[in-house]
Every structure is written in structure tokens, then in C-alpha cells.
Design an enzyme around this catalytic site. Structure first.
Site, PDB file in Angstrom:
ATOM      1  N   GLU A 100       0.819  -1.215   0.000  1.00 11.96           N
ATOM      2  CA  GLU A 100       0.000   0.000   0.000  1.00 11.96           C
ATOM      3  C   GLU A 100       0.852   1.264   0.000  1.00 11.96           C
ATOM      4  OE1 GLU A 100      -3.526  -1.833   2.820  1.00 11.96           O
ATOM      5  OE2 GLU A 100      -1.668  -1.150   3.717  1.00 11.96           O
TER       6      GLU A 100
ATOM      7  N   ASP B  21      -7.428  -5.210   8.881  1.00 13.84           N
ATOM      8  CA  ASP B  21      -7.117  -3.951   8.194  1.00 13.84           C
ATOM      9  C   ASP B  21      -7.024  -4.134   6.693  1.00 13.84           C
ATOM     10  OD1 ASP B  21      -4.795  -5.408   8.140  1.00 13.84           O
ATOM     11  OD2 ASP B  21      -3.497  -3.852   8.934  1.00 13.84           O
TER      12      ASP B  21
HETATM   13  P1  NAD Z   1       2.783 -10.499  13.499  1.00 15.00           P
HETATM   14  O1  NAD Z   1       2.684 -11.463  12.368  1.00 15.00           O
HETATM   15  O2  NAD Z   1       4.109 -10.143  14.034  1.00 15.00           O
HETATM   16  O3  NAD Z   1       1.909 -11.045  14.734  1.00 15.00           O
HETATM   17  C1  NAD Z   1       0.616 -11.562  14.579  1.00 15.00           C
HETATM   18  C2  NAD Z   1       0.393 -12.581  15.702  1.00 15.00           C
HETATM   19  O4  NAD Z   1      -0.987 -13.001  15.662  1.00 15.00           O
HETATM   20  C3  NAD Z   1       1.242 -13.839  15.560  1.00 15.00           C
HETATM   21  O5  NAD Z   1       2.026 -14.017  16.729  1.00 15.00           O
HETATM   22  C4  NAD Z   1       0.196 -14.961  15.407  1.00 15.00           C
HETATM   23  O6  NAD Z   1       0.599 -16.168  16.011  1.00 15.00           O
HETATM   24  C5  NAD Z   1      -1.007 -14.356  16.096  1.00 15.00           C
HETATM   25  N1  NAD Z   1      -2.310 -14.935  15.740  1.00 15.00           N
HETATM   26  C6  NAD Z   1      -2.757 -15.283  14.510  1.00 15.00           C
HETATM   27  N2  NAD Z   1      -4.022 -15.770  14.619  1.00 15.00           N
HETATM   28  C7  NAD Z   1      -4.361 -15.691  15.933  1.00 15.00           C
HETATM   29  C8  NAD Z   1      -5.539 -16.023  16.666  1.00 15.00           C
HETATM   30  N3  NAD Z   1      -6.599 -16.543  16.065  1.00 15.00           N
HETATM   31  N4  NAD Z   1      -5.561 -15.800  18.011  1.00 15.00           N
HETATM   32  C9  NAD Z   1      -4.465 -15.278  18.633  1.00 15.00           C
HETATM   33  N5  NAD Z   1      -3.309 -14.951  17.991  1.00 15.00           N
HETATM   34  C10 NAD Z   1      -3.267 -15.163  16.655  1.00 15.00           C
HETATM   35  O7  NAD Z   1       1.981  -9.204  13.015  1.00 15.00           O
HETATM   36  P2  NAD Z   1       1.999  -7.720  13.650  1.00 15.00           P
HETATM   37  O8  NAD Z   1       3.042  -6.891  13.016  1.00 15.00           O
HETATM   38  O9  NAD Z   1       1.943  -7.806  15.147  1.00 15.00           O
HETATM   39  O10 NAD Z   1       0.609  -7.183  13.078  1.00 15.00           O
HETATM   40  C11 NAD Z   1      -0.627  -7.778  13.460  1.00 15.00           C
HETATM   41  C12 NAD Z   1      -1.726  -7.259  12.593  1.00 15.00           C
HETATM   42  O11 NAD Z   1      -1.924  -5.869  12.842  1.00 15.00           O
HETATM   43  C13 NAD Z   1      -1.450  -7.368  11.091  1.00 15.00           C
HETATM   44  O12 NAD Z   1      -2.584  -7.914  10.477  1.00 15.00           O
HETATM   45  C14 NAD Z   1      -1.230  -5.953  10.624  1.00 15.00           C
HETATM   46  O13 NAD Z   1      -1.676  -5.753   9.313  1.00 15.00           O
HETATM   47  C15 NAD Z   1      -2.063  -5.184  11.620  1.00 15.00           C
HETATM   48  N6  NAD Z   1      -1.579  -3.800  11.827  1.00 15.00           N
HETATM   49  C16 NAD Z   1      -2.515  -2.825  11.895  1.00 15.00           C
HETATM   50  C17 NAD Z   1      -2.121  -1.524  12.115  1.00 15.00           C
HETATM   51  C18 NAD Z   1      -3.154  -0.434  12.231  1.00 15.00           C
HETATM   52  O14 NAD Z   1      -2.810   0.750  12.159  1.00 15.00           O
HETATM   53  N7  NAD Z   1      -4.408  -0.762  12.444  1.00 15.00           N
HETATM   54  C19 NAD Z   1      -0.756  -1.209  12.222  1.00 15.00           C
HETATM   55  C20 NAD Z   1       0.180  -2.233  12.187  1.00 15.00           C
HETATM   56  C21 NAD Z   1      -0.247  -3.545  11.990  1.00 15.00           C
END
Ligand code: NAD
Length: 350
Positions: free
Chosen positions: A66, A237
């Protein structure tokens, strides 16, 4: 900007990952998150001044890439960011990013920065800032579902900005929870590892969902969410990527960043296109009400918006002199005679 952007700069300050870590540690994580939240709040309060557009997304089966641009008329900023849930299993970050800030008057970049760490910082600062307006005042415990890259930043921002004393952690991968408990051990917040999301949310006034899985997931079901809580839903997101059961949305007062983007990417993609939501900037500027009573469920359906990245870049730009942590990049061609770009290339043969 608190410091003016020098125009006609041929060298562009570049903040590397190493620099960003140095800046964070020199200022101190808590102080930085607090100050950054102030920048975001200031920009949200002047929301109407900004050029706004939903981010430009290139979707694939594996994830999304993006571009997130915005401008306040004086300064322009954009972030390049990806989101690839499967990356983590392959040894790559789920989310990586970099960004640029530029002077609108001449179009010259004034900052080029890593934004993988900065995104985690700005997301944590935004989440906690929004919770300051919406969460129940007595909340001292937060549940954190999904203990990946964003997790500890979120916990510390909620401690610093909202006074959260305990974070209850759950992840489907116990190793992620162990990592977060370990990292938070000396951070002045009690971190408790839990073996189910139900265990994590019991007794929590704030629930943060931050999981990564490209599907309509149900991290929280309706019967798990009691009245009066604040939900900070940041993991859903992307089109086809949500975390909450639809029934939770129907019981909640929903707050969003920028509706044209959130209706496509957020939890509310599960609802009708004209479903009533409140823009969080209106709450911050006093134009709309936040939490109305103790029983209400408030939901911040966060997807991350360009103005938050703009604020974060603006903040880092203002820290350049204070920290000295950057190098100058020879990014912009600068011939002595501005029209003799070709001659400059020729002379470089000599
Ligand atoms: P990451 O991959 O480092 O961590 C995600 C974690 O979620 C992993 O440890 C995984 O094991 C866990 N997980 C997956 N399914 C699960 C479930 N059903 N129950 C519990 N845990 C589960 O990713 P990250 O960098 O921490 O980002 C997480 C999410 O947040 C991503 O989807 C990213 O796009 C989103 N994000 C959103 C914003 C925002 O501004 N809203 C900003 C940054 C990241």
C-alpha cells in the site's frame, strides 16, 4: 512543524533502522510514545486541513502493498507499507514500511525514513490516544490478543498514556506470548501469559486484538464481550481480513479513522455501507461524543490512516537536531546550472 523545513536541500536526511532504534532509546520509549501521541492528536484536531484519500492498495492472495499519502498544504508525506500474514512463518516481518516527508513549496524531500519500527510506534500511540477518549476511566487491565511485532509497543503505550497496570497476553503460538512476557518483564507493567483468549479478556476493561490472518477470523465472539469494555481492534485492516464477530459490532458504538478507507478494510466491511460510525477526529476536536456511559461497548475499528504516518514522520523530523541520528543521502540531483542535468552527467566521466 515545530521546526521549519529547510527548502532547497539537496541532501536528504535518512533515518535508518539503526537510527530509529537509537532515537527511540535516546528519547526513551515511553517519552517518545507520549510525545508522538501529542503530534497525532494535534493533527487529528486539524483533520479538515488535510488532503485525504483511502490508501492505494495492491492486493494479492498473500497480502497487500500500500501507498499512504497525505498533505496539510505545507508538508506532504507518504508511507510504503506491506501486510503479508504468512511472512512471519517464513522469517520475514508481516509489516514493513518506509516513508518520505516533502516540502510542498518546492517538492523536495526533507526526510526519508524507515517506518517498520515507526509504524509500530505510531500504531501504539494512536491506539492508546484513542483509548484515552473512549476507554472506561477505571480500566487498569488490558487483554492483548496476538503477541507479534506490535504487541509490546501497544502494552507500553497503554501503560504510559492510559495508566494500564496489567496486560494479559494470548497468542495461538505460545512462543509469541513467552517472548512478550519476557520483553515486558522490566517495563513497569505486569504481563501475564494466558492459555486462551477467554482467559485473557476476563477482567480486562480494554481488549486489543492484533492478529494477522488473511480471513474473516473470529478472535472474539459476541458472548465473550461484556458491557462497558473498550475494544481496540487493529489487526483487521484489509478486505477479507477481520477479527470480530459481526454481532459485537452491532452492540458497539463504532469509532473509525477515515470512513471511506475503513468501510473497505476494517471490521465494518461486515456491515451495510451506510452503517453509522463516528470519526475519531471529531471526538478529539469536541464535535462528537466519545464514551457516553459505563455500560457502553466502544470499538475503535482501526486500520491505520495516512495522517498518523504524517504525524510520525513530522515528529521524527523534529527530532533530527535533538538526536543527531541520521545520515545525509545524496538523493536529489543538484547540478550547478539547474538546466544542465546532462552536463553534470558528462562531467562525472572525467
Ligand atoms: P505479526 O505477524 O508479528 O503477529 C501476529 C500474531 O498473531 C502472531 O504471533 C500470530 O501467532 C497471532 N495470531 C494469529 N491468529 C491468531 C488467533 N486466532 N488468536 C491469537 N493470535 C493469533 O503481526 P503484527 O506486526 O503484530 O501485526 C498484526 C496485525 O496488525 C497485522 O494484520 C497488521 O496488518 C495489523 N496492523 C494494523 C495496524 C493499524 O494501524 N491498524 C498497524 C500495524 C499492523
Amino acid at each position: 512543524m515545530t521546526s521549519s523545513i529547510p527548502s532547497k536541500l539537496a541532501m536528504v536526511p535518512f533515518v535508518s533502522v539503526d537510527d530509529m532504534m537509537r532515537i527511540t532509546n535516546n528519547i526513551g520509549l515511553e517519552k517518545l510514545l507520549f510525545e508522538l501521541a501529542g503530534y497525532i492528536e494535534d493533527d487529528f484536531k486539524r483533520w479538515e486541513k488535510f488532503d485525504k484519500t483511502p490508501r492505494v492498495a495492491a492486493h494479492s492472495a498473500e497480502g497487500v502493498i500500500e501507498l499512504m499519502p497525505t498533505s496539510d498544504g505545507e508538508v506532504y508525506g507518504f508511507k510504503y507499507v506491506n501486510g503479508h500474514p504468512k511472512n512471519q512463518q517464513e522469517g520475514f516481518q508481516t509489516v514493513t514500511a518506509f516513508g518520505v516527508l516533502a516540502d510542498v513549496s518546492n517538492g523536495y524531500p526533507v526526510l526519508f525514513s524507515e517506518m517498520t519500527i515507526l509504524t509500530a510506534l505510531r500504531t501504539a500511540a494512536t491506539s492508546a490516544l484513542v483509548a484515552k477518549y473512549l476507554a472506561p476511566k477505571h480500566a487498569k487491565t488490558m487483554a492483548m490478543i496476538g503477541n507479534g511485532a506490535q504487541c509490546e509497543f501497544q502494552a507500553i503505550a497503554f501503560k504510559t498514556i492510559c495508566g494500564i497496570e496489567t496486560v494479559k497476553l494470548y497468542d495461538t503460538d505460545p512462543k509469541a506470548t513467552e517472548k512478550a512476557v519476557r520483553n515486558l518483564a522490566d517495563q513497569g507493567i505486569k504481563a501475564i501469559g494466558c492459555s486462551s483468549s477467554q482467559e485473557a479478556i476476563t477482567g480486562a476493561g480494554i481488549i486489543t486484538t492484533c492478529t494477522a490472518d488473511k480471513q474473516y477470523a473470529t478472535i472474539l465472539t459476541d458472548n465473550m464481550v461484556g458491557s462497558g469494555v473498550h475494544i481496540n481492534a487493529i489487526g483487521g485492516d484489509c478486505p477479507g481480513k477481520t477479527e470480530l464477530h459481526r454481532d459485537i459490532l452491532l452492540r458497539s458504538e463504532i469509532f473509525v479513522e477515515y470512513p471511506p478507507q475503513t468501510r473497505v478494510e476494517g471490521e465494518i466491511q461486515q456491515l451495510e455501507k451506510d452503517y453509522g460510525v463516528t470519526e475519531i477526529w471529531q471526538v478529539m476536536s469536541g464535535e462528537a461524543e466519545g464514551r457516553r456511559n459505563e455500560n457502553q461497548i466502544t470499538l475503535f475499528d482501526s486500520v491505520g490512516f495516512a495522517i498518523e504516518d504524517f504525524s510520525a514522520l513530522r515528529y521524527i523530523h523534529d527530532q533530527l537536531e535533538r538526536t543527531g541520528s541520521h545520515v545525509d543521502l545524496d538523493l536529489i540531483a543538484d547540478p550547478d546550472d539547474t538546466r544542465d542535468l546532462f552536463g553534470m552527467v558528462l562531467r562525472a566521466q572525467e
